[in-house]
Scaffold this motif. Structure first.
Motif, mmCIF file in Angstrom:
data_model
loop_
_atom_site.group_PDB
_atom_site.id
_atom_site.type_symbol
_atom_site.label_atom_id
_atom_site.label_comp_id
_atom_site.label_asym_id
_atom_site.label_seq_id
_atom_site.Cartn_x
_atom_site.Cartn_y
_atom_site.Cartn_z
ATOM 1 N N PHE A 48 18.949 -17.128 24.183
ATOM 2 C CA PHE A 48 17.617 -18.219 23.602
ATOM 3 C C PHE A 48 17.143 -16.811 22.829
ATOM 4 O O PHE A 48 15.917 -18.407 22.320
ATOM 5 N N ASP A 49 17.116 -16.454 23.261
ATOM 6 C CA ASP A 49 16.128 -15.307 22.180
ATOM 7 C C ASP A 49 16.048 -15.721 20.266
ATOM 8 O O ASP A 49 16.571 -16.098 19.875
ATOM 9 N N GLY A 50 14.225 -16.073 20.172
ATOM 10 C CA GLY A 50 14.381 -16.431 18.308
ATOM 11 C C GLY A 50 15.404 -17.673 18.392
ATOM 12 O O GLY A 50 15.172 -18.484 17.250
ATOM 13 N N MET A 51 15.887 -18.677 19.657
ATOM 14 C CA MET A 51 15.562 -20.315 19.608
ATOM 15 C C MET A 51 15.057 -21.048 19.310
ATOM 16 O O MET A 51 14.305 -21.058 20.330
ATOM 17 N N ARG A 52 15.013 -22.201 18.995
ATOM 18 C CA ARG A 52 13.606 -23.053 19.134
ATOM 19 C C ARG A 52 14.782 -24.289 20.420
ATOM 20 O O ARG A 52 15.590 -24.069 20.781
ATOM 21 N N LEU A 53 13.361 -24.755 21.145
ATOM 22 C CA LEU A 53 13.816 -26.081 22.278
ATOM 23 C C LEU A 53 14.974 -26.787 21.829
ATOM 24 O O LEU A 53 15.916 -26.764 22.622
ATOM 25 N N LEU A 54 15.565 -27.632 20.651
ATOM 26 C CA LEU A 54 16.116 -28.486 20.074
ATOM 27 C C LEU A 54 16.838 -27.624 19.895
ATOM 28 O O LEU A 54 18.322 -27.853 20.385
ATOM 29 N N GLN A 55 17.213 -26.238 19.589
ATOM 30 C CA GLN A 55 18.940 -26.074 19.386
ATOM 31 C C GLN A 55 19.478 -25.380 20.977
ATOM 32 O O GLN A 55 20.322 -25.784 20.230
ATOM 33 N N ARG A 56 18.348 -25.090 21.689
ATOM 34 C CA ARG A 56 18.816 -24.395 22.641
ATOM 35 C C ARG A 56 19.292 -25.307 23.382
ATOM 36 O O ARG A 56 20.349 -26.126 23.828
ATOM 37 N N HIS A 57 18.666 -26.609 23.460
ATOM 38 C CA HIS A 57 19.313 -27.792 24.039
ATOM 39 C C HIS A 57 20.839 -28.380 23.805
ATOM 40 O O HIS A 57 21.709 -28.840 24.030
ATOM 41 N N ARG A 58 20.799 -28.652 22.702
ATOM 42 C CA ARG A 58 22.142 -28.812 21.072
ATOM 43 C C ARG A 58 23.524 -27.687 22.122
ATOM 44 O O ARG A 58 24.273 -27.933 22.489
ATOM 45 N N ALA A 59 23.008 -26.510 21.961
ATOM 46 C CA ALA A 59 23.322 -25.862 22.483
ATOM 47 C C ALA A 59 24.232 -25.525 23.600
ATOM 48 O O ALA A 59 26.384 -25.753 23.983
ATOM 49 N N VAL A 60 22.857 -25.656 24.755
ATOM 50 C CA VAL A 60 23.853 -26.836 25.683
ATOM 51 C C VAL A 60 24.944 -27.811 26.462
ATOM 52 O O VAL A 60 25.497 -28.327 26.113
ATOM 53 N N ASN A 61 23.829 -28.780 25.162
ATOM 54 C CA ASN A 61 25.339 -29.759 24.808
ATOM 55 C C ASN A 61 26.352 -30.071 24.418
ATOM 56 O O ASN A 61 27.138 -31.010 24.728
ATOM 57 N N ALA A 62 26.477 -28.407 23.362
ATOM 58 C CA ALA A 62 28.094 -29.158 23.252
ATOM 59 C C ALA A 62 28.783 -28.086 23.921
ATOM 60 O O ALA A 62 29.643 -28.444 24.244
ATOM 61 N N ILE A 63 28.593 -27.672 25.163
ATOM 62 C CA ILE A 63 29.128 -26.747 26.235
ATOM 63 C C ILE A 63 29.966 -27.422 27.028
ATOM 64 O O ILE A 63 30.990 -27.927 27.619
ATOM 65 N N VAL A 64 28.683 -29.024 27.560
ATOM 66 C CA VAL A 64 29.164 -29.439 28.668
ATOM 67 C C VAL A 64 29.384 -31.289 27.735
ATOM 68 O O VAL A 64 29.184 -32.043 28.530
ATOM 69 N N ALA A 65 29.247 -31.234 26.523
ATOM 70 C CA ALA A 65 29.630 -32.501 25.920
ATOM 71 C C ALA A 65 30.961 -33.538 25.857
ATOM 72 O O ALA A 65 31.221 -34.587 26.180
ATOM 73 N N THR A 66 31.781 -32.795 27.273
ATOM 74 C CA THR A 66 33.310 -33.629 27.521
ATOM 75 C C THR A 66 32.436 -34.867 28.729
ATOM 76 O O THR A 66 32.689 -35.754 28.845
ATOM 77 N N ALA A 76 18.599 -33.314 32.411
ATOM 78 C CA ALA A 76 17.556 -32.124 32.112
ATOM 79 C C ALA A 76 17.461 -31.499 32.028
ATOM 80 O O ALA A 76 19.231 -30.228 32.834
ATOM 81 N N LEU A 77 17.213 -30.809 30.961
ATOM 82 C CA LEU A 77 17.925 -29.197 30.607
ATOM 83 C C LEU A 77 16.468 -28.414 30.778
ATOM 84 O O LEU A 77 15.302 -28.778 30.275
ATOM 85 N N HIS A 78 16.161 -27.091 31.081
ATOM 86 C CA HIS A 78 15.235 -26.735 31.164
ATOM 87 C C HIS A 78 15.767 -25.086 30.615
ATOM 88 O O HIS A 78 16.596 -24.108 31.434
ATOM 89 N N THR A 79 15.582 -24.903 29.688
ATOM 90 C CA THR A 79 15.906 -23.582 28.729
ATOM 91 C C THR A 79 15.024 -22.255 29.099
ATOM 92 O O THR A 79 14.118 -23.117 27.889
ATOM 93 N N TYR A 80 15.326 -21.459 29.168
ATOM 94 C CA TYR A 80 14.022 -20.368 28.859
ATOM 95 C C TYR A 80 15.216 -18.148 28.675
ATOM 96 O O TYR A 80 16.354 -18.151 28.923
ATOM 97 N N THR A 81 14.311 -17.863 27.528
ATOM 98 C CA THR A 81 14.634 -16.408 27.445
ATOM 99 C C THR A 81 14.624 -16.148 29.187
ATOM 100 O O THR A 81 13.720 -16.178 29.524
ATOM 101 N N PRO A 82 14.424 -14.948 29.527
ATOM 102 C CA PRO A 82 14.387 -14.148 30.396
ATOM 103 C C PRO A 82 12.719 -13.706 30.516
ATOM 104 O O PRO A 82 11.954 -14.328 31.192
ATOM 105 N N GLY A 83 12.477 -13.798 29.106
ATOM 106 C CA GLY A 83 10.686 -13.240 28.697
ATOM 107 C C GLY A 83 9.817 -14.597 29.393
ATOM 108 O O GLY A 83 9.043 -14.527 30.264
#
Length: 110
Positions: A48-66, A76-83
């Motif tokens: 998620f480094d360098g990704m905006r929140l919307l990009q992170r959520h879209r990435a997760v949603n794409a994986i669990v699309a089915t 509900a998505l809580h997406t974070y970089t390790p930092g």
């Protein structure tokens, strides 16, 4: 396979997270027991480094699309970089808000 397990396995493969918690919050909502319809995902990954929140959520949603299309009512998505994770939460996920939908039984009795 349980929806919870399916979501968890897909996210582990796709993101190789340093922290992942998939929480079934269906019991907090007005659904039948065992519904598996409301989930919270807390995921921490360097991807998620360098990704905006919307990009992170879209990435997760794409994986669990089915699951989203066929079975899940709310995710509900809580997406974070390790930092971010260690700075803000130190391994304690944010709490979910209470459901304001009420119970179908409550609505029928009023």
């Amino acid at each position: 396979m349980l929806i919870h397990t399916s979501i968890e396995q897909k996210l582990l493969r796709a993101f190789d997270p340093v922290f992942l918690d998939v929480i079934d919050e269906s019991h907090m909502h007005s659904v039948a027991p065992g519904a598996e319809s409301h989930f919270k995902v807390v995921i921490v990954t360097p991807l998620f480094d360098g990704m905006r929140l919307l990009q992170r959520h879209r990435a997760v949603n794409a994986i669990v699309a089915t699951e989203l299309a066929e079975k899940i009512h709310a995710l509900a998505l809580h997406t974070y970089t390790p930092g971010e994770w260690y700075e803000y939460y130190a391994e304690k996920p944010p709490a979910s808000p209470k459901c304001f939908g009420g119970s179908k039984r409550e609505k029928a009795s009023t």
